[in-house]
Design a protein around this motif. Structure first.
Motif, PDB file in Angstrom:
ATOM      1  N   PHE A 162      15.995 -12.615 -18.804  1.00 23.47           N
ATOM      2  CA  PHE A 162      16.328 -12.265 -17.683  1.00 23.47           C
ATOM      3  C   PHE A 162      16.700 -10.488 -17.833  1.00 23.47           C
ATOM      4  N   ILE A 163      17.480 -10.420 -18.535  1.00 21.58           N
ATOM      5  CA  ILE A 163      18.346  -8.996 -18.817  1.00 21.58           C
ATOM      6  C   ILE A 163      17.025  -7.996 -19.293  1.00 21.58           C
ATOM      7  N   MET A 164      16.443  -8.623 -20.327  1.00 17.65           N
ATOM      8  CA  MET A 164      15.177  -7.839 -20.915  1.00 17.65           C
ATOM      9  C   MET A 164      13.984  -7.502 -19.893  1.00 17.65           C
ATOM     10  N   ILE A 165      13.760  -8.542 -19.093  1.00 18.49           N
ATOM     11  CA  ILE A 165      12.626  -8.439 -18.177  1.00 18.49           C
ATOM     12  C   ILE A 165      12.910  -7.515 -17.056  1.00 18.49           C
ATOM     13  N   THR A 166      14.035  -7.814 -16.446  1.00 20.52           N
ATOM     14  CA  THR A 166      14.181  -6.658 -15.541  1.00 20.52           C
ATOM     15  C   THR A 166      14.435  -5.198 -16.076  1.00 20.52           C
ATOM     16  N   LEU A 167      14.951  -5.036 -17.291  1.00 23.23           N
ATOM     17  CA  LEU A 167      14.901  -3.870 -18.101  1.00 23.23           C
ATOM     18  C   LEU A 167      13.513  -3.236 -18.191  1.00 23.23           C
ATOM     19  N   ALA A 168      12.552  -4.054 -18.620  1.00 24.50           N
ATOM     20  CA  ALA A 168      11.399  -3.779 -19.041  1.00 24.50           C
ATOM     21  C   ALA A 168      10.511  -3.387 -17.763  1.00 24.50           C
ATOM     22  N   LEU A 169      10.691  -4.060 -16.544  1.00 23.24           N
ATOM     23  CA  LEU A 169       9.886  -4.015 -15.445  1.00 23.24           C
ATOM     24  C   LEU A 169      10.324  -2.514 -14.947  1.00 23.24           C
ATOM     25  N   ALA A 170      11.712  -2.255 -14.906  1.00 21.38           N
ATOM     26  CA  ALA A 170      12.200  -0.926 -14.393  1.00 21.38           C
ATOM     27  C   ALA A 170      11.719   0.038 -15.270  1.00 21.38           C
ATOM     28  N   GLN A 171      11.460   0.041 -16.645  1.00 22.29           N
ATOM     29  CA  GLN A 171      11.106   1.041 -17.642  1.00 22.29           C
ATOM     30  C   GLN A 171       9.675   1.429 -17.186  1.00 22.29           C
ATOM     31  N   MET A 172       8.945   0.415 -16.693  1.00 18.71           N
ATOM     32  CA  MET A 172       7.508   0.661 -16.556  1.00 18.71           C
ATOM     33  C   MET A 172       7.265   1.626 -15.186  1.00 18.71           C
ATOM     34  N   LEU A 173       8.297   1.529 -14.338  1.00 21.20           N
ATOM     35  CA  LEU A 173       8.382   2.585 -13.258  1.00 21.20           C
ATOM     36  C   LEU A 173       8.790   4.005 -13.718  1.00 21.20           C
ATOM     37  N   TYR A 174       9.830   3.943 -14.633  1.00 19.23           N
ATOM     38  CA  TYR A 174      10.246   5.116 -15.284  1.00 19.23           C
ATOM     39  C   TYR A 174       9.104   5.713 -15.899  1.00 19.23           C
ATOM     40  N   PHE A 175       8.173   5.152 -16.728  1.00 20.61           N
ATOM     41  CA  PHE A 175       6.959   5.692 -17.437  1.00 20.61           C
ATOM     42  C   PHE A 175       5.929   6.103 -16.377  1.00 20.61           C
ATOM     43  N   LEU A 176       5.756   5.510 -15.322  1.00 16.18           N
ATOM     44  CA  LEU A 176       4.970   5.870 -14.086  1.00 16.18           C
ATOM     45  C   LEU A 176       5.535   7.365 -13.911  1.00 16.18           C
ATOM     46  N   GLY A 177       6.732   7.214 -13.410  1.00 17.28           N
ATOM     47  CA  GLY A 177       7.095   8.670 -12.960  1.00 17.28           C
ATOM     48  C   GLY A 177       6.902   9.719 -14.139  1.00 17.28           C
ATOM     49  N   VAL A 178       7.192   9.596 -15.325  1.00 11.99           N
ATOM     50  CA  VAL A 178       7.034  10.512 -16.247  1.00 11.99           C
ATOM     51  C   VAL A 178       5.559  11.029 -16.484  1.00 11.99           C
ATOM     52  N   SER A 179       4.631   9.933 -16.214  1.00  8.25           N
ATOM     53  CA  SER A 179       3.345  10.115 -16.560  1.00  8.25           C
ATOM     54  C   SER A 179       2.477  10.885 -15.390  1.00  8.25           C
ATOM     55  N   ILE A 180       2.952  11.030 -14.159  1.00  9.17           N
ATOM     56  CA  ILE A 180       2.335  11.444 -13.091  1.00  9.17           C
ATOM     57  C   ILE A 180       2.449  13.093 -12.806  1.00  9.17           C
ATOM     58  N   ASP A 181       1.574  13.700 -13.271  1.00 10.56           N
ATOM     59  CA  ASP A 181       1.785  15.144 -13.449  1.00 10.56           C
ATOM     60  C   ASP A 181       1.890  15.726 -11.789  1.00 10.56           C
ATOM     61  N   GLU A 182       1.038  15.103 -11.050  1.00 12.83           N
ATOM     62  CA  GLU A 182       1.067  15.587  -9.844  1.00 12.83           C
ATOM     63  C   GLU A 182       2.524  15.711  -9.110  1.00 12.83           C
ATOM     64  N   TYR A 183       3.375  14.826  -9.500  1.00 11.37           N
ATOM     65  CA  TYR A 183       4.581  14.614  -9.006  1.00 11.37           C
ATOM     66  C   TYR A 183       5.903  15.106  -9.902  1.00 11.37           C
ATOM     67  N   GLY A 184       5.453  16.006 -10.717  1.00 10.30           N
ATOM     68  CA  GLY A 184       6.149  16.877 -11.621  1.00 10.30           C
ATOM     69  C   GLY A 184       6.348  16.073 -12.827  1.00 10.30           C
ATOM     70  N   ALA A 185       6.022  15.061 -13.127  1.00  4.86           N
ATOM     71  CA  ALA A 185       6.279  14.123 -14.563  1.00  4.86           C
ATOM     72  C   ALA A 185       7.700  14.080 -14.917  1.00  4.86           C
ATOM     73  N   ASP A 186       7.791  14.646 -16.157  1.00  2.02           N
ATOM     74  CA  ASP A 186       9.170  14.698 -16.330  1.00  2.02           C
ATOM     75  C   ASP A 186      10.294  15.479 -15.659  1.00  2.02           C
ATOM     76  N   ASP A 187       9.589  16.554 -15.195  1.00  3.84           N
ATOM     77  CA  ASP A 187      10.465  17.375 -14.446  1.00  3.84           C
ATOM     78  C   ASP A 187      10.851  17.119 -13.006  1.00  3.84           C
ATOM     79  N   GLY A 188      10.118  16.245 -12.352  1.00  2.00           N
ATOM     80  CA  GLY A 188      10.371  15.670 -11.156  1.00  2.00           C
ATOM     81  C   GLY A 188       9.849  16.544 -10.068  1.00  2.00           C
ATOM     82  N   LEU A 189      10.432  16.512  -8.881  1.00  2.00           N
ATOM     83  CA  LEU A 189      10.278  16.837  -7.493  1.00  2.00           C
ATOM     84  C   LEU A 189      11.473  17.708  -7.080  1.00  2.00           C
ATOM     85  N   VAL A 190      11.233  18.930  -6.663  1.00  2.88           N
ATOM     86  CA  VAL A 190      12.448  19.422  -5.884  1.00  2.88           C
ATOM     87  C   VAL A 190      12.010  19.136  -4.291  1.00  2.88           C
ATOM     88  N   ILE A 191      13.355  18.435  -3.679  1.00  4.01           N
ATOM     89  CA  ILE A 191      13.007  18.272  -2.186  1.00  4.01           C
ATOM     90  C   ILE A 191      13.834  19.499  -1.355  1.00  4.01           C
TER      91      ILE A 191
END
Lengths: 249, 311
Positions: free
Chosen positions: B113-142
């Motif tokens: 359970f611990i590992m799966i919750t971690l893995a699923l969350a990391q999926m969204l983390y990497f999604l965030g890293v990979s979307i250039d439109e929304y700043g990828a690694d650097d993120g977005l300024v609000i």
């Protein structure tokens, strides 16, 4: 004959090469106490687990209260009125005795997607819980944390939880296990007081208790039901004596 | 009505937090620090619903902070600043993600359970890293905070402080009611003895899943607040180490106690602040401290306030 509460037909369960349950047929009438006895390793625990829903049989059917429950999950069987006690006492150790029984009441009082009202002050749960505790003679221990009860009292509490679900049948896995003579006698009295009102399938090592309570007895040896009958028939059955009761018993 | 020591301490604590902006009128740094501590308290209280009450050791809870913050960030990116749009959407996405993640992970137990919750969350983390439109690694300024039709101005530090304070109180109140309701009885029972619970007739999975979704939504709220507060969002907010920090706040404060996670979050942030002032190698001190707490202070800070009562 009236329709049995529980009807087990041709039940088979094997683990690898070991056949733990071998073509077992058993029925329990709605007002009957049916005991299952057998030496260690006879497959009693495996048998109980299949009836409760913790294990799936390889073949065979289990009918309960007129419906086929062979593939039903444990909680659904419980909601149909199949209550059980465990061989090793299974209670909620960190809350009070009354909390334990109130949870059993709650399990059979509709769904529990009720998020706001405080459950511990709900008379709909607490009143029936107290009534059952009185019935089993634990009413003076209502506010004690369950884990602090003596062993015999914990067994009583577990039975109280089973009764509080308002069951059609009790599945009791060695309710006298680890009890002293006095506690055992009290448990026998308690079970006798339930007799007739609810079907009971009793797995027990304590032969005095079995012969005092059972209407019928089934003897399980190496996964097979070698005999079923009234207590005096079982006592006089040669095969049973040889396989289980011992020559000098 | 008599009050135990825990009640007195917590009342004083909340009064102090409530009065802080008055005492620190010209100290925006401290207003900011406490705002942040309150936001992470909300997240920690929601995680405690899983960890402390339901024995579901979710190692991906920060993902909902990310979802909340990204919702604000992405809306702001498209120049939609209306909080009445942003916030319901953020909470709804948190609910849906929690429902999916919960439905998958709750089929497993223990380490899995611990590992799966971690893995699923990391999926969204990497999604965030990979979307250039929304700043990828650097993120977005609000650049503009959520607007509520002029009812309240989040750009105003003190007003925002009290908005956060209100949501913290609301969260504590809701979790208090939940854990003592019939629903809460089932969730707590699952921690104590799940086998028994099933044998009584409770379909435990449904109740755990519901708790998982509720916790996700509350944590999503913390994310909405945090995105606004920091004026910024990046994938780091949902990195697994952030989830680990949330777990630590809960353990530090006291698993399964109502106020414990709030104290845990405050102590965590204050210590981080003080130690990092002393030395850039502050983690050398912080690490062993965390280990010592886990080893020697069973029940966390909450246990210092006396034997735990049933809230």
């Amino acid at each position: 004959m009236i329709e049995p509460m529980l009807k087990v037909t041709g039940l088979v369960k094997s683990f690898g090469g070991l056949i733990a349950t071998n073509d077992v047929n058993i029925d329990v009438a709605p007002d009957e106490v049916h005991a299952v006895i057998g030496p260690n390793g006879a497959g009693k625990t495996t048998f109980i687990a299949q009836i409760a829903g913790d294990l799936r049989p390889d073949t065979g059917t289990i009918q309960f209260a007129g419906s086929d429950i062979t593939r039903l999950a444990t909680p659904k069987r419980a909601r149909l009125g199949l209550a059980r006690s465990f061989q090793i006492t299974s209670i909620f150790r960190d809350v009070t005795v009354e909390d334990n029984v109130a949870m059993a009441v709650q399990a059979h009082d509709g769904h529990s997607f009720r998020f706001w009202r405080e459950a511990r002050r709900d008379p709909q749960l607490r009143d029936p819980a107290r009534a059952v505790l009185k019935q089993v003679g634990l009413d003076h221990r209502c506010d004690v944390v369950a884990g602090e009860l003596a062993h015999g009292e914990q067994r009583q509490l577990e039975l109280a939880m089973a009764i509080a679900t308002g069951p059609a049948m009790l599945l009791l896995d060695e309710p006298m296990a680890g009890m002293g003579a006095e506690e055992s006698a009290r448990m026998v009295d308690l079970l006798r007081s339930l007799k007739g009102n609810v079907a009971i399938l009793l797995v027990e090592h304590d032969m005095d208790a079995v012969f005092a309570l059972a209407d019928r007895i089934t003897v399980l040896v190496r996964g097979r039901a070698i005999a079923t009958g009234e207590p005096h028939e079982i006592r006089d059955d040669d095969e049973v004596r040889k396989a289980y009761l011992g020559e000098d018993d | 009505m008599t009050m135990n020591r825990r009640g007195v301490v917590m009342t004083l604590f909340l009064i102090t937090v409530a009065l802080l902006p008055i005492a620190l009128v010209d100290q925006p740094f401290y207003i900011g620090l406490f705002s942040r501590a309150m936001i992470l308290s909300i997240a920690a209280v929601s995680l405690n619903l899983l960890l402390g009450y339901g024995n579901m050791i979710s190692f991906g809870h920060a993902v909902y902070i990310g979802i909340g913050a990204y919702t604000v960030g992405i809306f702001a990116y498209y120049e939609i600043y209306d909080g009445f749009i942003q916030w319901p959407v953020g909470l709804a996405i948190s609910a849906v993600v929690a429902l999916i993640f919960g439905a998958i992970s709750l089929r497993t137990r223990g380490v899995y359970f611990i590992m799966i919750t971690l893995a699923l969350a990391q999926m969204l983390y990497f999604l965030g890293v990979s979307i250039d439109e929304y700043g990828a690694d650097d993120g977005l300024v609000i650049d503009v905070r959520s607007e509520f039709a002029g009812l309240i101005d989040l750009e105003e530090g003190i007003a925002f402080y009290y908005v956060i304070f209100f949501f913290l109180l609301l969260t504590i109140f809701i979790v208090h009611r939940l854990t003592n309701s019939r629903f809460g009885v089932v969730v707590r029972g699952a921690k104590s003895n799940e086998v028994r619970l099933r044998a009584l007739g409770f379909s435990v999975y449904q109740y755990k899943l519901t708790a998982f979704v509720i916790a996700g939504v509350i944590c999503g709220l913390a994310g909405l607040l945090l995105g606004n507060f920091t004026n910024f969002v990046n994938p780091d907010m949902m990195h697994w180490t952030r989830s680990g920090e949330l777990i630590f706040m809960v353990v530090l404060g006291g698993l399964g106690s109502l106020f414990g996670p709030v104290l845990g979050a405050f102590v965590f942030l204050l210590l981080e602040e003080i130690l990092s002032d002393l030395t850039i190698h502050w983690q050398i001190i912080f690490g062993p401290f965390l280990i010592a707490v886990v080893l020697f202070m069973r029940g966390g800070i909450d246990s210092l306030l006396g034997k735990s009562t049933d809230d």
